[in-house]
Write a protein that holds these residues in place. Structure first.
Motif, PDB file in Angstrom:
ATOM      1  N   ASP A 231       0.810  -1.204   0.000  1.00 21.82           N
ATOM      2  CA  ASP A 231       0.000   0.000   0.000  1.00 21.82           C
ATOM      3  C   ASP A 231       0.846   1.257   0.000  1.00 21.82           C
ATOM      4  N   HIS A 232       2.009   1.199   0.660  1.00 24.19           N
ATOM      5  CA  HIS A 232       2.832   2.399   0.758  1.00 24.19           C
ATOM      6  C   HIS A 232       3.713   2.516  -0.464  1.00 24.19           C
ATOM      7  N   ARG A 233       3.899   3.730  -0.951  1.00 25.81           N
ATOM      8  CA  ARG A 233       4.637   3.926  -2.191  1.00 25.81           C
ATOM      9  C   ARG A 233       6.096   3.505  -2.065  1.00 25.81           C
ATOM     10  N   SER A 234       6.717   3.716  -0.917  1.00 29.51           N
ATOM     11  CA  SER A 234       8.130   3.419  -0.759  1.00 29.51           C
ATOM     12  C   SER A 234       8.333   1.996  -0.257  1.00 29.51           C
ATOM     13  N   VAL A 235       9.225   1.237  -0.920  1.00 30.71           N
ATOM     14  CA  VAL A 235       9.521  -0.106  -0.446  1.00 30.71           C
ATOM     15  C   VAL A 235      10.378  -0.070   0.800  1.00 30.71           C
ATOM     16  N   PHE A 236      10.934   1.075   1.154  1.00 31.65           N
ATOM     17  CA  PHE A 236      11.850   1.150   2.275  1.00 31.65           C
ATOM     18  C   PHE A 236      11.149   1.495   3.579  1.00 31.65           C
ATOM     19  N   ARG A 237       9.859   1.681   3.562  1.00 35.99           N
ATOM     20  CA  ARG A 237       9.068   1.882   4.771  1.00 35.99           C
ATOM     21  C   ARG A 237       9.698   2.952   5.657  1.00 35.99           C
ATOM     22  N   GLY A 238       9.855   4.138   5.119  1.00 34.59           N
ATOM     23  CA  GLY A 238      10.484   5.173   5.897  1.00 34.59           C
ATOM     24  C   GLY A 238       9.518   6.062   6.598  1.00 34.59           C
ATOM     25  N   ARG A 239       8.341   5.584   7.045  1.00 37.55           N
ATOM     26  CA  ARG A 239       7.307   6.408   7.651  1.00 37.55           C
ATOM     27  C   ARG A 239       7.902   7.400   8.635  1.00 37.55           C
ATOM     28  N   GLY A 240       7.380   7.841   9.561  1.00 40.58           N
ATOM     29  CA  GLY A 240       7.854   8.567  10.696  1.00 40.58           C
ATOM     30  C   GLY A 240       9.015   9.475  10.490  1.00 40.58           C
ATOM     31  N   MET A 241       9.082  10.231   9.413  1.00 37.52           N
ATOM     32  CA  MET A 241      10.168  11.186   9.256  1.00 37.52           C
ATOM     33  C   MET A 241       9.776  12.498   9.932  1.00 37.52           C
TER      34      MET A 241
ATOM     35  N   SER B 224      13.832  10.205   0.070  1.00 41.57           N
ATOM     36  CA  SER B 224      15.190  10.205  -0.462  1.00 41.57           C
ATOM     37  C   SER B 224      15.887   8.935   0.012  1.00 41.57           C
ATOM     38  N   VAL B 225      16.503   8.220  -0.913  1.00 41.23           N
ATOM     39  CA  VAL B 225      17.256   7.017  -0.607  1.00 41.23           C
ATOM     40  C   VAL B 225      18.721   7.291  -0.914  1.00 41.23           C
ATOM     41  N   VAL B 226      19.575   7.151   0.091  1.00 41.23           N
ATOM     42  CA  VAL B 226      21.008   7.411  -0.048  1.00 41.23           C
ATOM     43  C   VAL B 226      21.746   6.089   0.115  1.00 41.23           C
ATOM     44  N   VAL B 227      22.488   5.690  -0.907  1.00 35.79           N
ATOM     45  CA  VAL B 227      23.299   4.474  -0.862  1.00 35.79           C
ATOM     46  C   VAL B 227      24.746   4.884  -0.628  1.00 35.79           C
ATOM     47  N   VAL B 228      25.336   4.370   0.439  1.00 37.74           N
ATOM     48  CA  VAL B 228      26.758   4.589   0.730  1.00 37.74           C
ATOM     49  C   VAL B 228      27.467   3.267   0.440  1.00 37.74           C
ATOM     50  N   PHE B 229      28.305   3.247  -0.597  1.00 37.08           N
ATOM     51  CA  PHE B 229      29.049   2.035  -0.948  1.00 37.08           C
ATOM     52  C   PHE B 229      30.483   2.215  -0.478  1.00 37.08           C
ATOM     53  N   ALA B 230      30.837   1.520   0.613  1.00 39.49           N
ATOM     54  CA  ALA B 230      32.176   1.608   1.202  1.00 39.49           C
ATOM     55  C   ALA B 230      33.057   0.550   0.529  1.00 39.49           C
ATOM     56  N   ASP B 231      33.831   0.973  -0.457  1.00 39.14           N
ATOM     57  CA  ASP B 231      34.555   0.062  -1.347  1.00 39.14           C
ATOM     58  C   ASP B 231      35.903  -0.319  -0.731  1.00 39.14           C
TER      59      ASP B 231
ATOM     60  N   ALA C  79      23.060  -1.857  -6.582  1.00 41.27           N
ATOM     61  CA  ALA C  79      22.295  -1.598  -7.801  1.00 41.27           C
ATOM     62  C   ALA C  79      20.813  -1.854  -7.579  1.00 41.27           C
ATOM     63  N   LEU C  80      20.479  -2.951  -6.890  1.00 47.60           N
ATOM     64  CA  LEU C  80      19.075  -3.267  -6.653  1.00 47.60           C
ATOM     65  C   LEU C  80      18.398  -2.200  -5.799  1.00 47.60           C
ATOM     66  N   VAL C  81      19.075  -1.739  -4.759  1.00 45.03           N
ATOM     67  CA  VAL C  81      18.484  -0.704  -3.912  1.00 45.03           C
ATOM     68  C   VAL C  81      18.193   0.547  -4.735  1.00 45.03           C
ATOM     69  N   MET C  82      19.152   0.971  -5.563  1.00 42.63           N
ATOM     70  CA  MET C  82      18.941   2.180  -6.357  1.00 42.63           C
ATOM     71  C   MET C  82      17.875   1.966  -7.432  1.00 42.63           C
ATOM     72  N   LEU C  83      17.823   0.765  -8.018  1.00 43.48           N
ATOM     73  CA  LEU C  83      16.801   0.498  -9.024  1.00 43.48           C
ATOM     74  C   LEU C  83      15.414   0.414  -8.395  1.00 43.48           C
ATOM     75  N   PHE C  84      15.322  -0.098  -7.165  1.00 39.19           N
ATOM     76  CA  PHE C  84      14.053  -0.041  -6.453  1.00 39.19           C
ATOM     77  C   PHE C  84      13.624   1.411  -6.268  1.00 39.19           C
ATOM     78  N   GLY C  85      14.588   2.283  -5.946  1.00 37.54           N
ATOM     79  CA  GLY C  85      14.266   3.698  -5.831  1.00 37.54           C
ATOM     80  C   GLY C  85      13.722   4.261  -7.125  1.00 37.54           C
ATOM     81  N   ALA C  86      14.351   3.906  -8.243  1.00 37.18           N
ATOM     82  CA  ALA C  86      13.855   4.379  -9.540  1.00 37.18           C
ATOM     83  C   ALA C  86      12.468   3.840  -9.826  1.00 37.18           C
ATOM     84  N   LEU C  87      12.238   2.563  -9.516  1.00 40.72           N
ATOM     85  CA  LEU C  87      10.950   1.937  -9.782  1.00 40.72           C
ATOM     86  C   LEU C  87       9.833   2.608  -8.988  1.00 40.72           C
ATOM     87  N   ASN C  88      10.146   3.074  -7.774  1.00 38.77           N
ATOM     88  CA  ASN C  88       9.150   3.677  -6.892  1.00 38.77           C
ATOM     89  C   ASN C  88       9.185   5.203  -6.907  1.00 38.77           C
TER      90      ASN C  88
END
Length: 302
Positions: A35-45, A85-92, A114-123
């Motif tokens: 039901d919620h638009r974001s797959v990351f369930r970031g309610r309560g901001m 806003s979804v922020v991906v930190v890739f510590a290489d 890549a999947l996390v960022m593509l989920f962001g694009a999809l949503n």
């Protein structure tokens, strides 16, 4: 510093298209969108206003004080109800190049990022990438839309792995002032070598910060019994490893210390994801997000 995404190499572009097709499969769509638009369930901001409760709203958002005063049901609305806003930190870290199987930890975590960022694009979320390497940090500003996010993902796929013989220290997994307040931050990398500083607890009150790592079979179980030789990419030489009781005891102590650091950074099990070499990355991420959805109300990040 801000970096401009380069053109996506054809090999990386094909890999991204395969990931997109997998994400768009019926099973992933039905288990992750909901039901919620974001797959990351970031309610309560950040709190925005109080609105009349309507059928289908989350009862956890009901403002009982306003409801009692006005005699009708009202709920709190948060900023993230409108935009995430979804922020991906890739510590290489150079240690990510280790792998006792067919894939290195870096391969697994690149796919996860890549999947996390593509989920962001999809949503239709805004997506930001921070790529940390021993040579410096490259930040790609917030972007929205499939093409722009694909370019950022392609830049990450095209980046060269750090030199294993170079500096092996990275910045601690925190605290940038250009990350939007209340953003969902997904930190992906090696278990930090140091415990969290005192600022960590305060910073995580303003952001949802998830931690993700890959764990190799040798890290989890230790090498098989009996001595054998292996190439150490950090030392740059072939070493002989023992599999006797003393070596296994040292491995167990090292693992206990490592797990303690992991829990110190992410004390809530719902905020940390570990992917093993035998796991499918998409399935692991899907299960992780479903479990977060079941874990109960989200903290308020202000």
């Amino acid at each position: 510093m801000a970096a401009r995404p380069p053109a996506i190499p054809e090999r990386a572009l094909k890999a991204l298209r395969r990931l997109e097709w997998r994400m768009r499969g019926r099973r992933v769509e039905t288990t992750l969108t909901g039901d919620h638009r974001s797959v990351f369930r970031g309610r309560g901001m950040e709190f925005d206003q109080v609105v009349r409760f309507e059928f289908g709203d989350d009862i956890r958002d009901v403002d009982w004080n306003v409801t009692a005063r006005l005699g009708d049901v009202y709920r709190k609305m948060f900023v993230e109800d409108r935009e995430v806003s979804v922020v991906v930190v890739f510590a290489d870290h150079p240690a990510l190049q280790f792998g006792s199987g067919t894939r290195t930890k870096r391969d697994l975590l690149l796919e996860l990022a890549a999947l996390v960022m593509l989920f962001g694009a999809l949503n239709r979320e805004r997506v930001m990438l921070i790529h940390q390497t021993p040579g410096g940090t490259h930040a790609y500003p917030l972007a929205r839309g499939r093409d722009r996010i694909l370019a950022i993902v392609g830049a990450l796929f095209a980046s060269a792995a750090p030199d294993p013989l170079g500096v092996d220290r990275l910045p601690l997994p925190l605290v940038r002032h250009d990350i939007p307040r209340g953003a969902m931050v997904v930190w992906i990398g090696e278990v930090p070598d140091d415990p969290p500083p005192i600022e960590w607890r305060a910073w995580t009150r303003h952001h949802q910060v998830l931690g993700a790592r890959a764990e190799d079979e040798w890290e989890r179980d230790g090498p098989a019994a009996g001595p054998f030789t292996a190439y150490d990419p950090v030392a740059g030489r072939v070493v002989r490893l023992r599999g006797d009781a003393e070596a296994r005891a040292r491995h167990a102590a090292w693992r206990d210390q490592r797990e303690a650091r992991w829990r110190a950074w992410w004390s809530d099990p719902a905020d940390r994801l570990t992917i093993g070499p035998e796991q499918d990355v998409l399935e692991a991420l899907s299960l992780f997000l479903r479990n977060r959805e079941k874990s109960g109300p989200t903290r308020s990040y202000r």
